[in-house]
Design a protein around this motif. Structure first.
Motif, PDB file in Angstrom:
ATOM      1  N   TRP A 101       0.932  -1.207  -0.017  1.00  0.00           N
ATOM      2  CA  TRP A 101      -0.087  -0.071   0.006  1.00  0.00           C
ATOM      3  C   TRP A 101       0.828   1.337  -0.139  1.00  0.00           C
ATOM      4  N   ALA A 102       2.072   1.147   0.454  1.00  0.00           N
ATOM      5  CA  ALA A 102       3.091   2.239   0.600  1.00  0.00           C
ATOM      6  C   ALA A 102       4.062   2.470  -0.751  1.00  0.00           C
ATOM      7  N   ASP A 103       3.873   1.197  -1.511  1.00  0.00           N
ATOM      8  CA  ASP A 103       4.709   1.314  -2.652  1.00  0.00           C
ATOM      9  C   ASP A 103       4.762   2.762  -3.679  1.00  0.00           C
ATOM     10  N   GLY A 104       3.517   2.876  -4.034  1.00  0.00           N
ATOM     11  CA  GLY A 104       3.320   4.101  -4.791  1.00  0.00           C
ATOM     12  C   GLY A 104       2.987   4.245  -6.279  1.00  0.00           C
ATOM     13  N   PRO A 105       3.199   3.139  -7.043  1.00  0.00           N
ATOM     14  CA  PRO A 105       3.094   3.333  -8.451  1.00  0.00           C
ATOM     15  C   PRO A 105       1.245   3.491  -8.703  1.00  0.00           C
ATOM     16  N   ALA A 106       0.896   4.686  -9.270  1.00  0.00           N
ATOM     17  CA  ALA A 106      -0.547   4.989  -9.584  1.00  0.00           C
ATOM     18  C   ALA A 106      -1.149   3.916 -10.255  1.00  0.00           C
ATOM     19  N   TYR A 107      -2.247   3.178  -9.776  1.00  0.00           N
ATOM     20  CA  TYR A 107      -3.295   2.532 -10.483  1.00  0.00           C
ATOM     21  C   TYR A 107      -2.462   1.108 -10.205  1.00  0.00           C
ATOM     22  N   ILE A 108      -1.203   0.958  -9.777  1.00  0.00           N
ATOM     23  CA  ILE A 108      -0.709  -0.483  -9.340  1.00  0.00           C
ATOM     24  C   ILE A 108      -0.967  -0.791  -8.061  1.00  0.00           C
ATOM     25  N   THR A 109      -0.429  -0.133  -7.170  1.00  0.00           N
ATOM     26  CA  THR A 109      -0.610  -0.244  -5.474  1.00  0.00           C
ATOM     27  C   THR A 109      -1.681   0.713  -5.023  1.00  0.00           C
ATOM     28  N   GLN A 110      -1.989   1.602  -5.636  1.00  0.00           N
ATOM     29  CA  GLN A 110      -2.815   2.856  -5.062  1.00  0.00           C
ATOM     30  C   GLN A 110      -3.458   3.669  -6.018  1.00  0.00           C
TER      31      GLN A 110
END
Ligand SMILES: *[C@@H]1O[C@H](CO)[C@@H](O)[C@H](O)[C@H]1NC(C)=O
Ligand SMILES: *[C@@H]1O[C@H](CO)[C@@H](O)[C@H](O)[C@H]1NC(C)=O
Ligand SMILES: *[C@@H]1O[C@H](CO)[C@@H](O)[C@H](O)[C@H]1NC(C)=O
Ligand SMILES: *[C@@H]1O[C@H](CO)[C@@H](O)[C@H](O)[C@H]1NC(C)=O
Ligand SMILES: *[C@@H]1O[C@H](CO)[C@@H](O)[C@H](O)[C@H]1NC(C)=O
Ligand SMILES: *[C@@H]1O[C@H](CO)[C@@H](O)[C@H](O)[C@H]1NC(C)=O
Ligand SMILES: *[C@@H]1O[C@H](CO)[C@@H](O)[C@H](O)[C@H]1NC(C)=O
Ligand SMILES: *[C@@H]1O[C@H](CO)[C@@H](O)[C@H](O)[C@H]1NC(C)=O
Ligand SMILES: *[C@@H]1O[C@H](CO)[C@@H](O)[C@H](O)[C@H]1NC(C)=O
Ligand SMILES: [Cu+2]
Length: 573
Positions: A101-110
């Motif tokens: 949840w804290a990884d950051g790539p948009a639309y991949i993990t959040q």
């Protein structure tokens, strides 16, 4: 004094014992800390190359602030979005064990953080130490939204090399006079390659530049004191260009890459791709004076346009007269493949008792992915004559979903992705033979396809560049893991012959590997991190064009091997 001698102390006075305990054991008590950071994402006007433009920045800084943590620390970074773009930030190279949840790539993990909202990235740094960086992971915002992330060893744990006197962060970047979103939007509309940057930068400064001859700026100054040693933390935060980095008259001793220690070696020139980091020791042992620092592009495909302007900074010994002449250095030519190969070949894991290279000896999944470019129809692309350049892995041009994959996985939302990413190319051909390539249909297929892995599966992945459109170096970055680079070669990978020469003893361990132009690399990793993990070319234009996919790693047994629940403030789509 160690913990034992401290607790067995025979002092009778209880208060004294208590004080002694505090004194000698406090380093143990404060081993792991919580580090708080506040990132205010704001527009800020910057002047470079004789022109001023508003850029998206963190806290008004370019490059952004350095995040420091020690191995074992928990880092809480509150990112508040005060700009008009959707935003997300990736902590590049941080393993994010169970905290996808804290990884950051948009639309991949959040889903991205919308304008006016904020999100707290919460992660613990474990089993890593060295130089990493953070950057925006949406649109082309990482052009200006990036900064260093330094993971220091645990308190009391030394570096596996003599401790340098000081350390300095050196971030290499690219600067466009135009707004970078306008640059990529123009390219997507035309179907053609985007404009190359107008300058490279070292800590935000291009140095004297032909694009702005009137400027008196000498660029960034790296001040050193005679006789002292410096740990240089070099980061390539450029969007689209691999770079050579060198300092006139000085050798650099490389000690770590991508936050893993390597066997130290000396070099004149560092080769560093976007997404890679290299930590090297510089000793200020030359005659006091000024020495040129240079960052210039490495690109050995003649047809691909690059920004050929060398960025320069100055290494300056304290006490040097301002009138002193600067010792000059030539930048390597853009196609200096032998220099790049020599650097890459010298990289070996330290593989010491304290830092062993845990290379998977056997594999559960043997994957073969072709990577390269293609051409698809685009009726609205006038400049491209009705076609657009795309990129793919195993002929799949990845389509970004509009809902985050990790959320879809966790909440079992159907219809966002499939898990049928092909383990092999659908139609094998002679990937590096120009005649065979010219006869191929350059079209690609499209999809949001993931490759599923059981927890702890051992993976071998061969990445094969194709000559479709043009062979090219591709720095491929894997989120959530480090991998070992067990083999590398030119031409086509030979599954019978090449594995015989794999290095399973001390291969370099990293998170971003350069796949050589018209060649291949073989990597191995163990899928010991549940979640959805992006893998993509770190040349931003290739990511935009679709050179990306993701692995879905299932939970293992029990909570320790399972993805944590999502944080309450996770942005929604
Ligand atoms: C940047 O400069 C322009 C022109 O001077 C000005 O209109 C704008 O408000 C400035 N933007 C910021 C974020 O300071
Ligand atoms: C950060 O995540 C951990 C779980 O990994 C949790 O215990 C903690 O409460 C979180 N902190 C904040 C401030 O959300
Ligand atoms: C890209 O370069 C062309 C040619 O120099 C120029 O006309 C165009 O305005 C540039 N595009 C952007 C977005 O800067
Ligand atoms: C850089 O590229 C430009 C445009 O392609 C060209 O005019 C110039 O000569 C090149 N400069 C060098 C140093 O190669
Ligand atoms: C588009 O077609 C024109 C005319 O045939 C040609 O001159 C031009 O090079 C083509 N452009 C591309 C990008 O293929
Ligand atoms: C592929 O092409 C290369 C270069 O032309 C050639 O040397 C090689 O033999 C070909 N490989 C196969 C399997 O046909
Ligand atoms: C890739 O897929 C497209 C669309 O299905 C097809 O036309 C093309 O031949 C395929 N190319 C390769 C190299 O497999
Ligand atoms: C989970 O990990 C923690 C910390 O490493 C350990 O103390 C605990 O025993 C583990 N629990 C299980 C069920 O494996
Ligand atoms: C921002 O993200 C939200 C959620 O994914 C999306 O609905 C919206 O269209 C995005 N806004 C822009 C300007 O792209
Ligand atoms: Cu690429």
């Amino acid at each position: 004094m160690d913990f034992n001698s401290c607790t067995t102390s025979r002092v009778s006075n209880i208060l004294f014992l208590f004080l002694l305990l505090l004194l000698c054991c406090s380093p143990l008590l404060v081993q792991s800390r919580i580090r708080h950071y506040k990132f205010n994402v704001v527009m800020k006007n910057y002047t470079r190359l004789c022109s001023t433009k508003p850029i998206v920045s963190v806290n008004g800084k370019y490059p952004g602030p350095t995040v420091y943590a020690r191995e074992g620390d928990t880092v809480l970074i509150k990112v508040a979005n005060h700009v008009g773009y959707n935003l997300s930030i990736h902590w590049h190279g941080i393993r994010q064990i169970r905290t996808g949840w804290a990884d950051g790539p948009a639309y991949i993990t959040q889903c991205p953080i919308p304008p006016g909202q904020s999100y707290v990235y919460n992660f613990t740094v474990s089993g890593q130490r060295g130089t990493l960086f953070w950057h925006a992971h949406i649109l082309w915002l990482r052009a200006t939204v990036h900064g260093a992330l330094v993971v220091l060893p645990k308190l009391g744990v030394p570096y596996p090399f003599p401790k340098p006197h000081h350390e300095r962060v050196l971030i290499l970047g690219e600067w466009w006079k135009s707004d970078t979103e306008a640059v990529i939007n123009e390219a997507l509309k035309s179907g053609l390659a985007p404009n190359v940057s107008d300058a490279h930068t070292i800590n935000g400064h291009p140095g004297p530049s032909p694009a702005c001859p009137s400027s008196s700026s000498s660029g960034y100054t790296l001040s050193v004191a005679p006789g002292k040693s410096y740990l240089l933390r070099v980061i390539n935060a450029a969007l689209n260009e691999e770079l050579f980095f060198k300092i006139a008259g000085h050798k650099l001793t490389v000690v770590e890459v991508d936050a893993t220690y390597v066997k130290p070696f000396k070099t004149d020139t560092i080769v560093i791709a976007p997404g890679q980091t290299t930590t090297a020791v510089l000793t200020a042992d030359k005659r006091a004076g000024k020495y040129m620092v240079a960052a210039s592009p490495f690109m050995d495909t003649p047809v691909v346009a690059v920004d050929n302007v060398t960025a320069t900074a100055m290494l300056r010994y304290t006490g040097t007269l301002s009138s002193a002449r600067t010792t000059f250095t030539w930048a390597p030519p853009r196609n200096a493949t032998p220099i790049a190969n020599a650097f890459t070949a010298a990289l070996r894991s330290l593989n010491s008792e304290e830092y062993p290279a845990r290379v998977p000896r056997t594999v559960d999944h043997s994957l073969f992915f072709t990577i390269g470019l293609g051409v698809n129809p685009c009726p609205t692309c006038k400049a491209g004559n009705g076609s657009r350049v795309v990129a793919d892995i195993n002929n799949v041009t990845f389509v970004m979903p509009t809902f985050a994959l990790l959320q879809a996985h966790y909440f079992k939302v159907k219809g966002v992705f499939t898990t049928d990413f092909p383990a092999n190319p659908p139609a094998p051909f002679n990937y590096t033979d120009s005649a065979a390539v010219a006869a191929m249909n350059p079209g690609t297929s499209k999809g949001t396809r993931l490759y599923r892995l059981a927890y702890n599966a051992r993976v071998q992945l061969v990445l094969q560049d194709t000559g479709l459109i043009a062979p090219e170096n591709h720095p491929v970055h894997l989120h959530g893991f480090n991998f070992f680079v067990v083999g590398r070669g030119v031409g086509n990978f030979n599954p019978k012959k090449d594995p015989k020469s794999f290095n399973l003893v001390d291969p370099v361990e990293r998170n971003t590997v350069g796949v050589p132009s018209g060649g291949w690399v073989a990597i191995r990793f163990q899928a010991d991190n549940p979640g959805v993990w992006f893998m993509h070319c770190h040349l931003e234009i290739h990511t935009t064009w679709g050179l990306k996919m993701a692995f879905l790693v299932e939970n293992g047994k029990g909570p320790n091997e399972s993805l944590l629940p999502p944080p309450k403030d996770l942005p929604k789509c």
